[in-house]
Write an enzyme that holds these catalytic residues in place. Sequence first.
Site, PDB file in Angstrom:
ATOM      1  CB  SER A  14      -0.901   0.003   1.234  1.00  0.00           C
ATOM      2  OG  SER A  14      -1.475   1.290   1.371  1.00  0.00           O
ATOM      3  CG  HIS A  39      -3.841  -1.341  -1.664  1.00  0.00           C
ATOM      4  ND1 HIS A  39      -4.999  -2.025  -1.978  1.00  0.00           N
ATOM      5  CD2 HIS A  39      -4.176  -0.506  -0.651  1.00  0.00           C
ATOM      6  CE1 HIS A  39      -5.981  -1.633  -1.187  1.00  0.00           C
ATOM      7  NE2 HIS A  39      -5.501  -0.696  -0.372  1.00  0.00           N
ATOM      8  CG  ASP A  41      -5.006   2.710   0.763  1.00  0.00           C
ATOM      9  OD1 ASP A  41      -5.994   1.952   0.717  1.00  0.00           O
ATOM     10  OD2 ASP A  41      -3.894   2.344   1.169  1.00  0.00           O
ATOM     11  CG  MET A  43      -8.018   7.435   2.030  1.00  0.00           C
ATOM     12  SD  MET A  43      -7.065   7.438   3.557  1.00  0.00           S
ATOM     13  CE  MET A  43      -6.594   5.729   3.674  1.00  0.00           C
ATOM     14  CG  HIS A  72      -9.020   0.612  -0.700  1.00  0.00           C
ATOM     15  ND1 HIS A  72      -8.487   0.305   0.535  1.00  0.00           N
ATOM     16  CD2 HIS A  72     -10.364   0.569  -0.541  1.00  0.00           C
ATOM     17  CE1 HIS A  72      -9.469   0.096   1.387  1.00  0.00           C
ATOM     18  NE2 HIS A  72     -10.614   0.262   0.757  1.00  0.00           N
ATOM     19  CG  MET A  74     -11.376   3.767   1.417  1.00  0.00           C
ATOM     20  SD  MET A  74      -9.986   3.566   2.561  1.00  0.00           S
ATOM     21  CE  MET A  74      -8.638   3.621   1.403  1.00  0.00           C
ATOM     22  CG  MET A  97     -11.703  -2.235   4.663  1.00  0.00           C
ATOM     23  SD  MET A  97     -10.113  -1.791   3.938  1.00  0.00           S
ATOM     24  CE  MET A  97      -9.281  -0.985   5.307  1.00  0.00           C
ATOM     25  CG  ASP A 135      -6.297  -2.553   2.848  1.00  0.00           C
ATOM     26  OD1 ASP A 135      -5.181  -2.346   3.355  1.00  0.00           O
ATOM     27  OD2 ASP A 135      -6.932  -1.691   2.216  1.00  0.00           O
TER      28      ASP A 135
END
Length: 202
Positions: A14, A39, A41, A43, A72, A74, A97, A135
């Site tokens: 990540s 990965h 993330d 956000m 991912h 979010m 998660m 994750d």
Amino acid sequence: MLHPPGRRLTIAPSLLAADFARLKDEVQAIEAAGADWLHLDVMDGHFVPNLSFGPLVLKALRPHTRLPFDVHLMISPVDPYLAAFAEAGADHILLVMTVNPGFGGQAFLPSQLAKIADLRRILDAADHPIALAVDGGIGPETARHAVQAGADTLIAGSALFGAADYTAAIAALRSASRQAQPLTSPTPQAAPTPQSLGPPPA
Ligand code: DX5
Ligand code: ZN
């Protein structure tokens, strides 16, 4: 590489735990260290209480690595942004998660292991090839538990980008996962007979 449950293990570092001032170098270093995917993330400070990066960062990194991008999202709403991320080459996986989403470096939630095992049973029964990823809070010890429960894809931020030697850190995750024992299927129960069911209700 097969591990005990017979599935290939995928390691997806990540980027959230990487040095953001050196993103290109970090991505190339983790690829050279043996990562399978990257990965990412995303956000928005609304769906989760943290802000990270968006499609412009993915686009900037895309030419510098061959690693598939596991994106991912979010963010809420998500629909208006799907096309932009799809252009960056996102693939679908099933993600469990194992921390509360939003931040790296949290402790693994063992309560999620039962969910992983349930999903593994469902996927196997349907003979579905989708990746089952975990994750959050993944390091060698928790990786072993997650793989034992049925995960085949390990997403790890701080355990990889926080290590001095990325190659050794990835090898440690693979090695720990090989310690996982295949889940034993429950002994099939004999079909109930009228006798074993007892007398009919009055
Ligand atoms: C948390 C993110 C994770 C995070 C994992 O919301 O989805 O991908 O980067 O970080 P570690 O491995 O440090 O728990
Ligand atoms: Zn994530």
